[in-house]
Design an enzyme around this catalytic site. Structure first.
Site, mmCIF file in Angstrom:
data_model
loop_
_atom_site.group_PDB
_atom_site.id
_atom_site.type_symbol
_atom_site.label_atom_id
_atom_site.label_comp_id
_atom_site.label_asym_id
_atom_site.label_seq_id
_atom_site.Cartn_x
_atom_site.Cartn_y
_atom_site.Cartn_z
ATOM 1 N N ARG A 293 16.990 1.602 8.806
ATOM 2 C CA ARG A 293 17.024 2.626 9.943
ATOM 3 C C ARG A 293 15.959 3.246 10.564
ATOM 4 O O ARG A 293 14.952 3.289 9.833
ATOM 5 C CB ARG A 293 18.065 3.902 9.263
ATOM 6 C CG ARG A 293 19.535 3.347 8.976
ATOM 7 C CD ARG A 293 20.347 2.912 10.063
ATOM 8 N NE ARG A 293 21.686 2.623 9.692
ATOM 9 C CZ ARG A 293 22.017 1.633 9.679
ATOM 10 N NH1 ARG A 293 21.310 0.374 9.689
ATOM 11 N NH2 ARG A 293 23.371 1.042 9.508
ATOM 12 N N HIS B 288 17.806 -4.602 16.489
ATOM 13 C CA HIS B 288 18.852 -4.371 15.536
ATOM 14 C C HIS B 288 19.677 -5.625 14.997
ATOM 15 O O HIS B 288 20.893 -5.708 15.267
ATOM 16 C CB HIS B 288 19.752 -3.161 15.753
ATOM 17 C CG HIS B 288 20.152 -2.527 14.437
ATOM 18 N ND1 HIS B 288 20.511 -1.180 14.379
ATOM 19 C CD2 HIS B 288 20.674 -3.144 13.467
ATOM 20 C CE1 HIS B 288 21.036 -0.847 13.154
ATOM 21 N NE2 HIS B 288 21.115 -2.131 12.796
HETATM 22 P P1 NAP Z 1 22.459 -0.668 -1.139
HETATM 23 O O1 NAP Z 1 23.007 -1.844 -1.816
HETATM 24 O O2 NAP Z 1 23.203 0.748 -1.092
HETATM 25 O O3 NAP Z 1 21.037 -0.353 -1.965
HETATM 26 C C1 NAP Z 1 20.437 0.626 -1.572
HETATM 27 C C2 NAP Z 1 18.931 0.608 -2.582
HETATM 28 O O4 NAP Z 1 18.249 1.766 -2.162
HETATM 29 C C3 NAP Z 1 19.425 0.670 -3.944
HETATM 30 O O5 NAP Z 1 18.561 -0.153 -4.733
HETATM 31 C C4 NAP Z 1 19.077 2.005 -4.227
HETATM 32 O O6 NAP Z 1 18.705 2.535 -5.579
HETATM 33 C C5 NAP Z 1 17.877 2.370 -3.121
HETATM 34 N N1 NAP Z 1 17.830 3.645 -3.164
HETATM 35 C C6 NAP Z 1 18.476 4.630 -2.503
HETATM 36 N N2 NAP Z 1 18.078 5.938 -2.401
HETATM 37 C C7 NAP Z 1 16.967 5.972 -2.805
HETATM 38 C C8 NAP Z 1 15.764 6.790 -3.097
HETATM 39 N N3 NAP Z 1 15.924 8.163 -2.972
HETATM 40 N N4 NAP Z 1 14.741 6.341 -3.937
HETATM 41 C C9 NAP Z 1 14.600 5.105 -4.283
HETATM 42 N N5 NAP Z 1 15.591 4.097 -4.001
HETATM 43 C C10 NAP Z 1 16.658 4.485 -3.414
HETATM 44 O O7 NAP Z 1 22.583 -0.964 0.325
HETATM 45 P P2 NAP Z 1 22.172 -2.361 1.184
HETATM 46 O O8 NAP Z 1 23.360 -2.987 1.097
HETATM 47 O O9 NAP Z 1 21.011 -2.948 0.445
HETATM 48 O O10 NAP Z 1 21.649 -1.848 2.632
HETATM 49 C C11 NAP Z 1 20.460 -1.128 2.699
HETATM 50 C C12 NAP Z 1 20.545 -0.324 4.057
HETATM 51 O O11 NAP Z 1 20.163 -1.613 4.788
HETATM 52 C C13 NAP Z 1 21.613 -0.070 4.807
HETATM 53 O O12 NAP Z 1 22.017 1.069 4.038
HETATM 54 C C14 NAP Z 1 21.527 -0.185 6.107
HETATM 55 O O13 NAP Z 1 20.913 1.085 6.732
HETATM 56 C C15 NAP Z 1 20.552 -1.136 6.109
HETATM 57 N N6 NAP Z 1 20.985 -2.389 6.870
HETATM 58 C C16 NAP Z 1 20.494 -2.756 8.044
HETATM 59 C C17 NAP Z 1 20.917 -3.918 8.839
HETATM 60 C C18 NAP Z 1 20.263 -4.759 10.042
HETATM 61 O O14 NAP Z 1 20.662 -5.309 10.751
HETATM 62 N N7 NAP Z 1 18.954 -3.869 10.580
HETATM 63 C C19 NAP Z 1 21.837 -4.523 8.195
HETATM 64 C C20 NAP Z 1 22.713 -4.071 7.125
HETATM 65 C C21 NAP Z 1 21.946 -3.133 6.645
HETATM 66 P P3 NAP Z 1 19.727 2.202 -6.705
HETATM 67 O O15 NAP Z 1 19.845 0.675 -6.942
HETATM 68 O O16 NAP Z 1 19.020 2.738 -8.089
HETATM 69 O O17 NAP Z 1 20.994 2.814 -6.443
HETATM 70 C C1 GLV Z 2 23.742 -2.465 10.124
HETATM 71 O O1 GLV Z 2 22.982 -1.782 10.404
HETATM 72 C C2 GLV Z 2 24.551 -2.181 8.946
HETATM 73 O O2 GLV Z 2 24.452 -0.977 8.391
HETATM 74 O O3 GLV Z 2 25.367 -3.187 8.473
#
Ligand code: NAP
Ligand code: GLV
Length: 306
Positions: free
Chosen positions: A221, A269
């Site tokens: 983000r 994005h």
């Molecule tokens: P997720 O499965 O919820 O993973 C989040 C990770 O971040 C987990 O490993 C978590 O630790 C860690 N985390 C959270 N808070 C933290 C902190 N304070 N300190 C250290 N580590 C922390 O999320 P995801 O599915 O991988 O997605 C991640 C993000 O990618 C989304 O929230 C979204 O904003 C972004 N995204 C972007 C796009 C795009 O097109 N640009 C697409 C999809 C997603 P734990 O494992 O210990 O809980």
């Molecule tokens: C895209 O940014 C998502 O959070 O899936």
């Protein structure tokens, strides 16, 4: 069973068709103000009025992984909030980040520029071990990205809230190990959720801790990054470049310095797009499971913020 669809910026018809055929017998309609109460909602960036009216919802299914925008709203207390759990996004994210890391490491951007001027040039091969990559966030997307990078023999570090073990990845956890993680990293990849703990996490203080000539890849983000601090560190030469897919304001406003900056590559994005068919199959499966009283993965903890 009634399902209401409220996804800003998304053409509804193919989603309605897909949900109807995945959940035969259900009534799936686009939400309008004053619409009858539904059991479950499929949403992206709905207005607060939607939740004010649909206060009885059992399940709220976000058609993205990040729920930061949704959690700014007041949601019905009893509703289970569910994010997309991969649904075809992790492979896209691995492609994007591996592309960005390899493009930087192999200097393909410089070759592109040379070719434009008709120059047939060679650059000295660089030492892979001098380009350690650190991935912030080792969740659904970050873990896949870290392991994909390890396949290319880069030294790979990962940082998460709770301790992890991932083959080929040196894992750090929690605030106590953050500085060690940064100091071990030259190319920083951000895949954290946006929460009160992670907002502005890439700032002058933290980015200065990266190894010299650092490179930043932000695919999570825009509000994770303090834009002026990135620009200052690019000017000072501590950072050598950045590839950014997400921004504080999207679309990136005309006139923002990121558009023309010679050391910054931007994309709109698009690093991991929501794939409709995969998402419908996942959401329909979870609606069936919730209705049957089963537990599901991908449930958001509103206190934790992800
Ligand atoms: P997720 O499965 O919820 O993973 C989040 C990770 O971040 C987990 O490993 C978590 O630790 C860690 N985390 C959270 N808070 C933290 C902190 N304070 N300190 C250290 N580590 C922390 O999320 P995801 O599915 O991988 O997605 C991640 C993000 O990618 C989304 O929230 C979204 O904003 C972004 N995204 C972007 C796009 C795009 O097109 N640009 C697409 C999809 C997603 P734990 O494992 O210990 O809980
Ligand atoms: C895209 O940014 C998502 O959070 O899936």
């Amino acid at each position: 069973m009634k399902i209401t669809f409220c996804c800003t910026g998304t053409k509804p018809e193919p989603w309605l068709e897909g949900l109807r055929s995945a959940l035969p017998g259900s009534e799936v309609t686009v939400w309008q103000p004053g619409a009858p109460a539904a059991d479950h909602a499929v949403v992206w960036a709905p207005p607060q009025q939607f939740f004010d009216e649909q206060s009885q919802l059992k399940g709220v299914f976000n058609i993205g992984a990040g729920v930061d925008a949704l959690l700014k709203l007041c949601l019905p207390a009893q509703a289970t909030l569910v994010r997309l759990d991969d649904a075809g996004m992790s492979v896209q994210m691995a492609e994007y980040v591996c592309h960005a890391v390899i493009r930087h490491f192999r200097e393909f951007d410089a070759y592109e520029a040379d070719i434009q001027t008709g120059a047939w040039t060679y650059r000295k091969p660089r030492e892979r071990g001098e380009f350690p990559v650190g991935v912030m966030g080792l969740g659904v997307l970050g873990a896949r990205v870290a392991q994909a990078l390890a396949q290319f023999d880069f030294p790979v570090m990962g940082w998460s809230r709770s301790p992890k073990e991932l083959a080929g990845v040196r894992c750090f956890a929690g605030a106590a190990q953050f500085n060690d993680f940064l100091a071990s990293t030259r190319i920083l990849v951000n895949l954290l959720p946006l929460t009160s703990e992670t907002r502005d996490i890439m700032c002058l203080e933290t980015l200065s801790r990266l190894q010299g000539g650092g490179y930043v890849i932000n695919v999570a983000r825009g509000a994770h990054l303090v834009d002026d601090d990135l620009l200052a560190l690019l000017s000072s030469g501590h950072l050598s470049g950045a590839m950014l897919d997400v921004f504080r304001n999207e679309p990136l406003p005309a006139g923002n310095p990121f558009w023309q900056h010679p050391k910054i590559t931007i994309t709109p994005h698009t690093s991991a797009r929501t794939l409709r068919d995969e998402s419908i199959a996942q959401i329909a499966g979870k609606i069936r499971a919730l209705e049957a009283g089963q537990t599901i993965v991908g449930v958001v903890d509103p206190i934790r913020g992800y």
